[in-house]
Write a protein that holds these residues in place. Sequence first.
Motif, PDB file in Angstrom:
ATOM      1  N   VAL A 149       0.855  -1.139  -0.116  1.00 50.68           N
ATOM      2  CA  VAL A 149      -0.097  -0.037   0.048  1.00 50.68           C
ATOM      3  C   VAL A 149       0.896   1.198  -0.032  1.00 50.68           C
ATOM      4  N   SER A 150       1.710   1.230   0.809  1.00 50.14           N
ATOM      5  CA  SER A 150       2.638   2.426   0.781  1.00 50.14           C
ATOM      6  C   SER A 150       3.485   2.664  -0.255  1.00 50.14           C
ATOM      7  N   ARG A 151       3.937   1.535  -0.974  1.00 53.70           N
ATOM      8  CA  ARG A 151       4.743   1.800  -2.441  1.00 53.70           C
ATOM      9  C   ARG A 151       3.767   2.266  -3.321  1.00 53.70           C
ATOM     10  N   THR A 152       2.646   1.625  -3.324  1.00 47.34           N
ATOM     11  CA  THR A 152       1.835   2.309  -4.403  1.00 47.34           C
ATOM     12  C   THR A 152       1.166   3.786  -4.010  1.00 47.34           C
ATOM     13  N   ARG A 153       1.169   4.000  -2.967  1.00 46.18           N
ATOM     14  CA  ARG A 153       0.854   5.555  -2.718  1.00 46.18           C
ATOM     15  C   ARG A 153       2.025   6.366  -3.027  1.00 46.18           C
ATOM     16  N   ILE A 154       3.220   5.991  -3.002  1.00 45.96           N
ATOM     17  CA  ILE A 154       4.403   6.583  -3.206  1.00 45.96           C
ATOM     18  C   ILE A 154       4.503   6.807  -4.753  1.00 45.96           C
ATOM     19  N   LYS A 155       4.177   5.733  -5.383  1.00 46.29           N
ATOM     20  CA  LYS A 155       3.962   5.952  -6.878  1.00 46.29           C
ATOM     21  C   LYS A 155       3.089   6.860  -7.185  1.00 46.29           C
ATOM     22  N   LEU A 186       4.264  14.563 -11.241  1.00 40.84           N
ATOM     23  CA  LEU A 186       4.300  14.982 -12.703  1.00 40.84           C
ATOM     24  C   LEU A 186       3.182  15.367 -13.444  1.00 40.84           C
ATOM     25  N   ASP A 187       2.065  15.023 -13.021  1.00 45.37           N
ATOM     26  CA  ASP A 187       1.114  15.736 -13.616  1.00 45.37           C
ATOM     27  C   ASP A 187       0.726  17.354 -13.424  1.00 45.37           C
ATOM     28  N   LEU A 188       1.085  17.425 -12.363  1.00 45.65           N
ATOM     29  CA  LEU A 188       1.036  19.100 -11.688  1.00 45.65           C
ATOM     30  C   LEU A 188       2.295  19.907 -12.301  1.00 45.65           C
ATOM     31  N   HIS A 189       3.379  19.182 -12.382  1.00 41.46           N
ATOM     32  CA  HIS A 189       4.518  19.712 -12.797  1.00 41.46           C
ATOM     33  C   HIS A 189       5.073  19.355 -14.254  1.00 41.46           C
ATOM     34  N   PRO A 190       4.438  19.578 -15.221  1.00 40.11           N
ATOM     35  CA  PRO A 190       4.813  19.262 -16.516  1.00 40.11           C
ATOM     36  C   PRO A 190       6.189  19.819 -16.982  1.00 40.11           C
ATOM     37  N   GLU A 191       6.530  20.830 -16.389  1.00 37.21           N
ATOM     38  CA  GLU A 191       8.253  21.558 -16.647  1.00 37.21           C
ATOM     39  C   GLU A 191       9.201  20.366 -16.436  1.00 37.21           C
ATOM     40  N   TYR A 192       8.740  19.430 -15.653  1.00 37.62           N
ATOM     41  CA  TYR A 192      10.005  18.436 -15.370  1.00 37.62           C
ATOM     42  C   TYR A 192      10.358  17.858 -16.571  1.00 37.62           C
ATOM     43  N   PHE A 193       9.558  17.729 -17.648  1.00 40.52           N
ATOM     44  CA  PHE A 193       9.882  17.039 -18.917  1.00 40.52           C
ATOM     45  C   PHE A 193      10.599  18.107 -19.768  1.00 40.52           C
ATOM     46  N   TRP A 218       6.955   8.984 -21.791  1.00 38.25           N
ATOM     47  CA  TRP A 218       6.463   7.562 -21.261  1.00 38.25           C
ATOM     48  C   TRP A 218       7.672   6.993 -20.485  1.00 38.25           C
ATOM     49  N   GLU A 219       9.001   7.022 -21.192  1.00 44.96           N
ATOM     50  CA  GLU A 219      10.029   6.230 -20.412  1.00 44.96           C
ATOM     51  C   GLU A 219      10.542   7.089 -19.386  1.00 44.96           C
ATOM     52  N   MET A 220      10.614   8.633 -19.497  1.00 49.84           N
ATOM     53  CA  MET A 220      11.114   9.394 -18.544  1.00 49.84           C
ATOM     54  C   MET A 220      10.197   9.258 -17.366  1.00 49.84           C
ATOM     55  N   GLU A 221       8.580   9.285 -17.624  1.00 48.85           N
ATOM     56  CA  GLU A 221       7.702   9.120 -16.496  1.00 48.85           C
ATOM     57  C   GLU A 221       7.905   7.908 -15.694  1.00 48.85           C
ATOM     58  N   MET A 222       8.188   6.760 -16.332  1.00 41.67           N
ATOM     59  CA  MET A 222       8.319   5.445 -15.742  1.00 41.67           C
ATOM     60  C   MET A 222       9.415   5.651 -14.708  1.00 41.67           C
ATOM     61  N   ARG A 223      10.592   6.063 -15.496  1.00 39.51           N
ATOM     62  CA  ARG A 223      12.026   6.260 -14.700  1.00 39.51           C
ATOM     63  C   ARG A 223      11.744   7.060 -13.338  1.00 39.51           C
ATOM     64  N   GLY A 234      14.241   6.710 -10.370  1.00 44.67           N
ATOM     65  CA  GLY A 234      15.403   6.515 -11.080  1.00 44.67           C
ATOM     66  C   GLY A 234      16.108   7.805 -11.323  1.00 44.67           C
ATOM     67  N   ASP A 235      15.642   9.089 -11.029  1.00 44.35           N
ATOM     68  CA  ASP A 235      16.312  10.225 -11.159  1.00 44.35           C
ATOM     69  C   ASP A 235      17.249  10.513 -10.058  1.00 44.35           C
ATOM     70  N   ALA A 236      18.412  10.574 -10.026  1.00 39.60           N
ATOM     71  CA  ALA A 236      19.397  10.554  -8.838  1.00 39.60           C
ATOM     72  C   ALA A 236      19.515  12.079  -8.485  1.00 39.60           C
ATOM     73  N   ASP A 237      19.263  12.991  -9.438  1.00 37.46           N
ATOM     74  CA  ASP A 237      19.165  14.387  -9.074  1.00 37.46           C
ATOM     75  C   ASP A 237      17.801  14.770  -8.544  1.00 37.46           C
ATOM     76  N   PHE A 238      16.873  14.181  -8.167  1.00 38.83           N
ATOM     77  CA  PHE A 238      15.671  14.603  -7.574  1.00 38.83           C
ATOM     78  C   PHE A 238      15.408  14.102  -6.228  1.00 38.83           C
ATOM     79  N   GLU A 239      14.812  15.195  -5.381  1.00 41.05           N
ATOM     80  CA  GLU A 239      14.842  14.866  -3.961  1.00 41.05           C
ATOM     81  C   GLU A 239      13.201  14.266  -3.782  1.00 41.05           C
ATOM     82  N   TYR A 240      13.321  12.953  -3.867  1.00 33.76           N
ATOM     83  CA  TYR A 240      11.845  12.311  -3.884  1.00 33.76           C
ATOM     84  C   TYR A 240      11.159  12.572  -2.465  1.00 33.76           C
TER      85      TYR A 240
END
Length: 193
Positions: free
Chosen positions: A10-16, A23-30, A123-128, A133-139
């Motif tokens: 449940v926690s892993r799903t919530r995090i994903k 990403l939906d709220l911050h399209p500038e990420y792409f 799509w690939e960047m979103e899945m990453r 998988g983004d080492a530069d992002f503070e998750y």
Amino acid sequence: MTGEAASSPVSRTRIKNRRKRYLDLHPEYFTSANLELADPLLYDRLIRRFQTPAEREAEGRQKGYSGTLEADLLRSEAKLNALAHPDPNQTFSYRRGPDGEILAEEKDEVPKDKEEGYAKWKWEMEMRFVRGGDADFEYEKVDESEEYDDRGVEEQEAEEKWFDEEESNFVNEEGLRRSKSRELQGETGIQDF
């Protein structure tokens, strides 16, 4: 979220879900130039191949000489690494042709146009991103923030679960409650002719 709580399904799903919502709220990420460096081979195949010379020049001016040089070096190193160590989990494959040339992909892997290439790359960047998988992002900013929970969907799922678990009761003519699980006898309410 750390420890045992973060490892529950449940926690892993919530995090994903939170990451996807981010990403939906911050399209500038792409639009970040760093995403090209995240997977230079994928960027080369899906984005650069459809750029006009003018678009490549504008992108090069934006990145500057050192940014362009870094991207080219990383792309070359990634191609050599992909040839030396083929990864069966890689989206696209590289192999040597009969004359030693580098063959980038099978015909069915080639996007038809710029829009399809961008959609596949996004799509690939979103899945990453969702996988972490983004080492530069503070998750942690996203993973631990309830701001990115989709409360409407969660409330709807909880309501549907409640209705699914609730046992239906019917009131008969005498005003007595009967469970749906008991067999009804008598008139069915269906009219025969």
